[in-house]
Scaffold this motif. Structure first.
Motif, PDB file in Angstrom:
ATOM      1  N   LEU A 267       0.692  -1.355  -0.115  1.00 46.92           N
ATOM      2  CA  LEU A 267      -0.111  -0.042   0.006  1.00 46.92           C
ATOM      3  C   LEU A 267       0.873   1.127   0.026  1.00 46.92           C
ATOM      4  O   LEU A 267       0.619   2.302  -0.595  1.00 46.92           O
TER       5      LEU A 267
ATOM      6  N   THR B 199      -3.976  -6.756  -1.829  1.00 49.80           N
ATOM      7  CA  THR B 199      -2.729  -6.117  -1.411  1.00 49.80           C
ATOM      8  C   THR B 199      -2.107  -7.020  -0.365  1.00 49.80           C
ATOM      9  O   THR B 199      -2.468  -7.715   0.018  1.00 49.80           O
TER      10      THR B 199
ATOM     11  N   TRP C 298       5.454  -5.165  -4.948  1.00 49.94           N
ATOM     12  CA  TRP C 298       4.565  -5.961  -4.271  1.00 49.94           C
ATOM     13  C   TRP C 298       5.257  -6.723  -3.240  1.00 49.94           C
ATOM     14  O   TRP C 298       6.595  -6.957  -3.213  1.00 49.94           O
TER      15      TRP C 298
END
Length: 319
Positions: A14, A64, A90
């Protein structure tokens, strides 16, 4: 209007997304010409039991790393050469070595945008997406310190610069892990709208106005902003905007809302410089740029507010 499009990859962090998005969003709130967009990517499954990617244009939910799902269209907006495409990173532990980090469609769009004159950027593991698109071949780049070896090993045509916040190579900009995306975005704001705009955006976000990417940055506008004194920031804002004009101490103190003595004391404690010396650094920096562009010393001195070129020569000669 500059469009900044973020590619949302499953498992993204995030803060990799929110940090640069906040920078561009606050810059837009301050009147700079930015508009944000988001595109969901869905790499092709390697296991036939996995969910097939949605059709282009359909909305998609992107999981996420922190567990908050995001939803965005899978349609890419039309991008102009002045636009920016950003790939957040990621959670690397979730990635399978044999799986492509982004879909072939996304890789083609990234490569096509760059080929058309656009800027592409990545945060953390997002560098692997740029490498997958062929954008790091023959270029200097960086990524999270835990991923540097893997990036160098998997993409030997890229030159991985280690342990830096970000690296700029033409219109390809890569940054290190997580919060460094803020530094990358501030650098882009500074390069397009000036260091003062980046400093004001950083101040609004209550972060250091850093530009220390792969080499020491010369900008005094940012070098002396690593403090949280609001009075000093207000005085600096005025000096930044009017450094070529006479700025008496009482005017700066009035802008800062403190006495002249208090301003001098706080300014020196926060920046290591007096207000006058800070103004002189800005003048010197601008004069050096003008001289580098072919201006004479006398002309540069006049342009930055010195009434006598001897002061500029003295400052240039001082260590």
């Amino acid at each position: 209007m500059t469009r900044v499009v973020f590619l949302l990859v499953p498992g993204l962090h995030l803060l990799d997304l929110a940090g640069p998005a906040q920078v561009f969003g606050m810059a837009a709130d301050a009147g700079l010409p930015y508009r944000l967009a988001y595109v969901a990517d869905h790499p092709a499954p390697v296991d036939p039991r996995e969910t097939a990617p949605p059709c282009p244009g359909a909305p998609a939910t992107v999981p996420t790393a922190q567990g908050v799902p995001l939803q965005a269209s899978t349609d890419w907006p039309d991008l102009a050469p002045g636009d920016i495409a950003v790939v957040p990173g990621w959670r690397w532990g979730d990635a399978r070595p044999h799986a492509a980090p982004v879909s072939a469609r996304a890789a083609r769009r990234l490569a096509a945008h760059h080929a058309a004159g656009g800027t592409v950027a990545s945060v953390c593991a997002g560098a692997f997406a740029l490498a997958h698109a062929g954008l790091l071949d023959g270029r200097r780049c960086t990524t999270h310190h835990e991923l540097q070896d893997a990036l160098a090993r998997r993409h030997p045509r890229a030159t991985v610069v280690r342990d830096v916040l970000y690296v700029t190579d033409g219109r390809v900009i890569t940054s290190a892990g997580i919060a460094s995306g803020i530094d990358l975005a501030l650098h882009l704001v500074a390069s397009r709208h000036g260091a003062g705009a980046a400093a004001r955006t950083a101040r609004a976000m209550v972060v250091y106005a850093r530009r220390n990417g792969d080499e020491p940055q010369a900008s005094a506008l940012l070098r002396h902003r690593a403090h949280v004194s609001d009075a000093v920031h207000r005085a600096q804002d005025l000096i930044d905007a009017r450094f070529a004009r006479p700025l008496p101490l009482h005017a700066l103190a009035a802008e800062a809302g403190v006495s002249e003595r208090t301003l001098t004391r706080r300014f020196t404690a926060a920046t290591g410089l007096t207000p006058l010396r800070y103004q002189q650094e800005l003048r010197l920096e601008r004069a050096e740029h003008l001289i580098g562009q072919g201006a004479t010393t006398d002309a540069a001195a006049r342009a930055v507010g010195f009434t006598d070129a001897r002061m500029l020569r003295r400052l240039r000669a001082s260590p």
